[in-house]
Each structure stands twice: as structure tokens, then as C-alpha cells.
Design a protein around this motif. Structure first.
Motif, PDB file in Angstrom:
ATOM      1  N   GLY A  39       9.243   3.346   7.697  1.00 15.23           N
ATOM      2  CA  GLY A  39       9.145   3.655   6.283  1.00 15.23           C
ATOM      3  C   GLY A  39       8.283   2.657   5.538  1.00 15.23           C
ATOM      4  O   GLY A  39       7.215   3.003   5.012  1.00 15.23           O
ATOM      5  N   PRO A  40       8.691   1.383   5.475  1.00 17.03           N
ATOM      6  CA  PRO A  40       7.848   0.393   4.806  1.00 17.03           C
ATOM      7  C   PRO A  40       6.451   0.275   5.414  1.00 17.03           C
ATOM      8  O   PRO A  40       5.467   0.144   4.684  1.00 17.03           O
ATOM      9  CB  PRO A  40       8.630  -0.909   4.978  1.00 17.03           C
ATOM     10  CG  PRO A  40      10.038  -0.490   5.190  1.00 17.03           C
ATOM     11  CD  PRO A  40       9.974   0.827   5.909  1.00 17.03           C
ATOM     12  N   LEU A  41       6.354   0.346   6.734  1.00 16.48           N
ATOM     13  CA  LEU A  41       5.042   0.160   7.370  1.00 16.48           C
ATOM     14  C   LEU A  41       4.079   1.292   7.028  1.00 16.48           C
ATOM     15  O   LEU A  41       2.917   1.054   6.699  1.00 16.48           O
ATOM     16  CB  LEU A  41       5.210   0.057   8.891  1.00 16.48           C
ATOM     17  CG  LEU A  41       6.077  -1.093   9.403  1.00 16.48           C
ATOM     18  CD1 LEU A  41       6.124  -1.098  10.922  1.00 16.48           C
ATOM     19  CD2 LEU A  41       5.575  -2.425   8.886  1.00 16.48           C
ATOM     20  N   GLY A  42       4.552   2.528   7.112  1.00 21.73           N
ATOM     21  CA  GLY A  42       3.678   3.652   6.790  1.00 21.73           C
ATOM     22  C   GLY A  42       3.434   3.795   5.303  1.00 21.73           C
ATOM     23  O   GLY A  42       2.310   4.092   4.865  1.00 21.73           O
ATOM     24  N   LEU A  43       4.464   3.561   4.507  1.00 18.98           N
ATOM     25  CA  LEU A  43       4.331   3.752   3.066  1.00 18.98           C
ATOM     26  C   LEU A  43       3.537   2.636   2.414  1.00 18.98           C
ATOM     27  O   LEU A  43       3.017   2.803   1.308  1.00 18.98           O
ATOM     28  CB  LEU A  43       5.709   3.891   2.435  1.00 18.98           C
ATOM     29  CG  LEU A  43       6.456   5.160   2.882  1.00 18.98           C
ATOM     30  CD1 LEU A  43       7.887   5.160   2.376  1.00 18.98           C
ATOM     31  CD2 LEU A  43       5.722   6.418   2.419  1.00 18.98           C
ATOM     32  N   TRP A  44       3.406   1.499   3.087  1.00 23.41           N
ATOM     33  CA  TRP A  44       2.481   0.466   2.589  1.00 23.41           C
ATOM     34  C   TRP A  44       1.072   1.041   2.490  1.00 23.41           C
ATOM     35  O   TRP A  44       0.369   0.830   1.504  1.00 23.41           O
ATOM     36  CB  TRP A  44       2.504  -0.751   3.512  1.00 23.41           C
ATOM     37  CG  TRP A  44       1.555  -1.838   3.095  1.00 23.41           C
ATOM     38  CD1 TRP A  44       0.280  -2.045   3.553  1.00 23.41           C
ATOM     39  CD2 TRP A  44       1.791  -2.862   2.125  1.00 23.41           C
ATOM     40  NE1 TRP A  44      -0.285  -3.128   2.937  1.00 23.41           N
ATOM     41  CE2 TRP A  44       0.622  -3.654   2.049  1.00 23.41           C
ATOM     42  CE3 TRP A  44       2.877  -3.198   1.313  1.00 23.41           C
ATOM     43  CZ2 TRP A  44       0.514  -4.760   1.206  1.00 23.41           C
ATOM     44  CZ3 TRP A  44       2.756  -4.290   0.478  1.00 23.41           C
ATOM     45  CH2 TRP A  44       1.595  -5.058   0.416  1.00 23.41           C
ATOM     46  N   TYR A  45       0.682   1.783   3.517  1.00 22.68           N
ATOM     47  CA  TYR A  45      -0.638   2.419   3.458  1.00 22.68           C
ATOM     48  C   TYR A  45      -0.660   3.490   2.373  1.00 22.68           C
ATOM     49  O   TYR A  45      -1.628   3.616   1.627  1.00 22.68           O
ATOM     50  CB  TYR A  45      -1.005   3.042   4.805  1.00 22.68           C
ATOM     51  CG  TYR A  45      -2.425   3.540   4.829  1.00 22.68           C
ATOM     52  CD1 TYR A  45      -3.464   2.677   5.174  1.00 22.68           C
ATOM     53  CD2 TYR A  45      -2.741   4.856   4.489  1.00 22.68           C
ATOM     54  CE1 TYR A  45      -4.780   3.116   5.168  1.00 22.68           C
ATOM     55  CE2 TYR A  45      -4.046   5.295   4.489  1.00 22.68           C
ATOM     56  CZ  TYR A  45      -5.063   4.421   4.819  1.00 22.68           C
ATOM     57  OH  TYR A  45      -6.366   4.855   4.801  1.00 22.68           O
ATOM     58  N   ALA A  46       0.400   4.252   2.278  1.00 24.36           N
ATOM     59  CA  ALA A  46       0.443   5.363   1.324  1.00 24.36           C
ATOM     60  C   ALA A  46       0.286   4.886  -0.112  1.00 24.36           C
ATOM     61  O   ALA A  46      -0.445   5.498  -0.904  1.00 24.36           O
ATOM     62  CB  ALA A  46       1.746   6.142   1.480  1.00 24.36           C
ATOM     63  N   VAL A  47       0.966   3.806  -0.475  1.00 24.91           N
ATOM     64  CA  VAL A  47       0.899   3.369  -1.875  1.00 24.91           C
ATOM     65  C   VAL A  47      -0.427   2.699  -2.201  1.00 24.91           C
ATOM     66  O   VAL A  47      -0.803   2.607  -3.374  1.00 24.91           O
ATOM     67  CB  VAL A  47       2.077   2.430  -2.233  1.00 24.91           C
ATOM     68  CG1 VAL A  47       3.407   3.123  -2.017  1.00 24.91           C
ATOM     69  CG2 VAL A  47       2.013   1.112  -1.465  1.00 24.91           C
ATOM     70  N   HIS A  48      -1.138   2.245  -1.181  1.00 26.81           N
ATOM     71  CA  HIS A  48      -2.455   1.651  -1.417  1.00 26.81           C
ATOM     72  C   HIS A  48      -3.587   2.667  -1.293  1.00 26.81           C
ATOM     73  O   HIS A  48      -4.690   2.430  -1.804  1.00 26.81           O
ATOM     74  CB  HIS A  48      -2.695   0.489  -0.453  1.00 26.81           C
ATOM     75  CG  HIS A  48      -1.922  -0.745  -0.791  1.00 26.81           C
ATOM     76  ND1 HIS A  48      -0.623  -0.954  -0.378  1.00 26.81           N
ATOM     77  CD2 HIS A  48      -2.263  -1.829  -1.541  1.00 26.81           C
ATOM     78  CE1 HIS A  48      -0.205  -2.122  -0.841  1.00 26.81           C
ATOM     79  NE2 HIS A  48      -1.168  -2.660  -1.550  1.00 26.81           N
ATOM     80  N   HIS A  49      -3.322   3.794  -0.627  1.00 26.55           N
ATOM     81  CA  HIS A  49      -4.343   4.830  -0.453  1.00 26.55           C
ATOM     82  C   HIS A  49      -3.734   6.210  -0.693  1.00 26.55           C
ATOM     83  O   HIS A  49      -3.794   7.086   0.186  1.00 26.55           O
ATOM     84  CB  HIS A  49      -4.936   4.760   0.954  1.00 26.55           C
ATOM     85  CG  HIS A  49      -5.546   3.432   1.285  1.00 26.55           C
ATOM     86  ND1 HIS A  49      -6.809   3.079   0.871  1.00 26.55           N
ATOM     87  CD2 HIS A  49      -5.045   2.374   1.964  1.00 26.55           C
ATOM     88  CE1 HIS A  49      -7.070   1.843   1.297  1.00 26.55           C
ATOM     89  NE2 HIS A  49      -6.020   1.399   1.959  1.00 26.55           N
ATOM     90  N   PRO A  50      -3.160   6.433  -1.865  1.00 26.62           N
ATOM     91  CA  PRO A  50      -2.482   7.717  -2.109  1.00 26.62           C
ATOM     92  C   PRO A  50      -3.412   8.915  -2.018  1.00 26.62           C
ATOM     93  O   PRO A  50      -2.965  10.024  -1.729  1.00 26.62           O
ATOM     94  CB  PRO A  50      -1.921   7.551  -3.530  1.00 26.62           C
ATOM     95  CG  PRO A  50      -2.754   6.483  -4.152  1.00 26.62           C
ATOM     96  CD  PRO A  50      -3.104   5.549  -3.039  1.00 26.62           C
ATOM     97  N   GLU A  51      -4.701   8.693  -2.230  1.00 26.25           N
ATOM     98  CA  GLU A  51      -5.657   9.802  -2.167  1.00 26.25           C
ATOM     99  C   GLU A  51      -5.774  10.369  -0.758  1.00 26.25           C
ATOM    100  O   GLU A  51      -6.259  11.497  -0.576  1.00 26.25           O
ATOM    101  CB  GLU A  51      -7.033   9.335  -2.660  1.00 26.25           C
ATOM    102  CG  GLU A  51      -7.798   8.419  -1.718  1.00 26.25           C
ATOM    103  CD  GLU A  51      -7.321   6.968  -1.694  1.00 26.25           C
ATOM    104  OE1 GLU A  51      -7.824   6.180  -0.875  1.00 26.25           O
ATOM    105  OE2 GLU A  51      -6.409   6.629  -2.512  1.00 26.25           O
ATOM    106  N   ARG A  52      -5.317   9.630   0.246  1.00 28.19           N
ATOM    107  CA  ARG A  52      -5.381  10.113   1.627  1.00 28.19           C
ATOM    108  C   ARG A  52      -4.073  10.759   2.089  1.00 28.19           C
ATOM    109  O   ARG A  52      -3.993  11.261   3.213  1.00 28.19           O
ATOM    110  CB  ARG A  52      -5.735   8.966   2.570  1.00 28.19           C
ATOM    111  CG  ARG A  52      -7.135   8.415   2.357  1.00 28.19           C
ATOM    112  CD  ARG A  52      -7.542   7.559   3.520  1.00 28.19           C
ATOM    113  NE  ARG A  52      -8.892   7.047   3.366  1.00 28.19           N
ATOM    114  CZ  ARG A  52      -9.565   6.419   4.326  1.00 28.19           C
ATOM    115  NH1 ARG A  52      -8.993   6.239   5.508  1.00 28.19           N
ATOM    116  NH2 ARG A  52     -10.788   5.982   4.107  1.00 28.19           N
ATOM    117  N   ILE A  53      -3.060  10.715   1.261  1.00 27.32           N
ATOM    118  CA  ILE A  53      -1.730  11.177   1.648  1.00 27.32           C
ATOM    119  C   ILE A  53      -1.456  12.533   1.019  1.00 27.32           C
ATOM    120  O   ILE A  53      -1.523  12.689  -0.195  1.00 27.32           O
ATOM    121  CB  ILE A  53      -0.652  10.171   1.222  1.00 27.32           C
ATOM    122  CG1 ILE A  53      -0.979   8.779   1.749  1.00 27.32           C
ATOM    123  CG2 ILE A  53       0.717  10.639   1.704  1.00 27.32           C
ATOM    124  CD1 ILE A  53      -1.139   8.687   3.255  1.00 27.32           C
TER     125      ILE A  53
END
Length: 218
Positions: A39-53
Motif C-alpha cells: 500500500g504505502p510503496l505503490g501509493l507513494w508513486y500514485a500520489v506523486h504521479h496521479p496522472e498515470r493512475i
């Protein structure tokens, strides 16, 4: 997976590797499926690159600091402290003892299935991650706080919460926090399932996720 000597196993470094993998492959329009430390590991990317999620499937996890919650502090201190480190390193305690306790129905962890979790940890020198990750539940408080501070970057993404209600780690309390963050998320409560949703549900999880993907295709 490989266990290179000297690897830190710290969440911040795992998150950097995940980001590097996604960026190197130039992946976009992603559906992230996360659970536990994923959760934290994947969502770290998500919150920094929401345009890709594109979508989120979230199972029994968290993404906020828990250093004030003795439910988590006690486990982190025990399993990540000196005694836990020795037990994990020399007795493989996490895989042998802690993992079965996480099942809602321990019969679902058959001896054959359990062997596949024990075999990659067959030597003390490859068991570092089994005590570092518990330690970092509290040890990575600052990193988790930075992650949580950016949480609003993902609140508009379609999300499915699939929650094992017999989990000793992530409770109804954590589920409600996700629901508050993602008010439009769908929730699938699993009354007989514990922490390891994917392992316990097996093929029965597929139609739940597939139906969500189909309905959020456009």
C-alpha cells in the motif's frame, strides 16, 4: 525475488525502485493493486504521479503514520526489536509463526502452500526483510507522514476496497479511514478472510476485481 547482500529493505528505497521500474517502462493508465506494505510503496508513486493512475484496488493496508497507535507500535517494537530480529533471523519466526496467525481460517494455509513461503527464506542471511519491515512500521514514520500529506492527489480515482475482516493487523478502523479518504470507493467486506486476502481468496478474488475493472473501463 533477489535478496542482494547489503540491501536496506527500507520502504523509501523500495518505493524508489518501484518508481524507477514504472518510469523505465513508461507505464501509464495504471491500475494499482496494493496490500500490506504494498500500500504505502505503490501509493507513494500514485500520489506523486496521479496522472498515470487510473484506478486503485486496496486490500488490508495503510498509508499514514501509526507511531501513536499502540496496536502497531507494539508489533513493530516486538518484531523489529532485538528479540524479534534474532527470532526472525535464526528461527524464521515471521514466516513460520506470524504468517499463519494472519489467516482468518488457518486451514487455508496448507502445508504445501506454506512451503512456498518458507523456501525463499531458507537461510538466516536472506531473512533481513522479515524484521526490517516490522521495524519500519514505526521507523518510517516521517516517510509515511510525507506520503499521507499528499493523499488528496488520489481521492478522485475510482477505487475498490477489498477487506478481510478477520485481519489482526488492519481492522475495521483502518477500513473506515480509507472510506473517509475515498468517499466514492466501493467496498467488499470479507467476513471470513484475514490479512492475506490474495492467498485466502485465491481464484474467488478474480471476479470481484474483474467486475470492478469492467465497470470502470471508460
Amino acid at each position: 525475488s533477489d535478496k542482494p547482500p547489503g540491501w536496506t529493505y527500507r520502504p523509501v528505497d523500495h518505493a524508489r525502485h518501484i518508481a524507477h521500474l514504472i518510469d523505465t517502462l513508461a507505464l501509464r493508465d495504471l491500475t494499482l493493486v496494493v496490500q500490506d506494505w504494498g500500500g504505502p510503496l505503490g501509493l507513494w508513486y500514485a500520489v506523486h504521479h496521479p496522472e498515470r493512475i487510473r484506478r486503485l484496488v486496496i486490500m488490508n493496508t495503510w498509508m499514514w503514520p501509526v507511531a501513536q497507535d499502540w496496536h502497531f507500535v507494539g508489533f513493530s517494537t516486538l518484531m523489529g526489536g532485538p528479540l524479534g530480529r534474532l527470532a526472525c533471523t535464526y528461527l524464521n519466526a515471521f514466516a513460520r509463526v506470524v504468517m499463519p496467525l494472519g489467516f482468518g481460517d488457518r486451514a487455508r494455509l496448507t502445508p504445501d502452500a506454506h512451503r512456498h513461503y518458507l523456501r525463499p527464506l531458507d537461510r538466516p542471511e536472506v531473512r533481513k526483510g522479515t524484521w526490517v519491515f516490522p521495524k519500519e512500521i514505526v521507523g518510517s514514520t516521517v516517510w509515511l507522514a510525507r506520503l499521507w500529506a499528499r493523499r488528496h492527489a488520489i481521492t478522485d480515482r475510482p477505487a475498490l476496497l477489498v477487506w478481510g475482516l478477520k485481519d489482526l493487523a488492519f481492522r475495521e478502523h483502518e477500513l473506515r479511514r480509507w472510506q473517509a479518504l475515498l468517499p466514492h470507493a466501493e467496498t467488499q467486506r470479507l467476513p471470513t478472510v484475514g490479512h492475506y486476502v490474495q492467498e485466502e481468496m485465491g481464484p474467488a478474488l478474480v471476479p470481484i476485481v474483474h467486475d470492478f475493472l469492467r465497470r470502470t473501463e471508460s
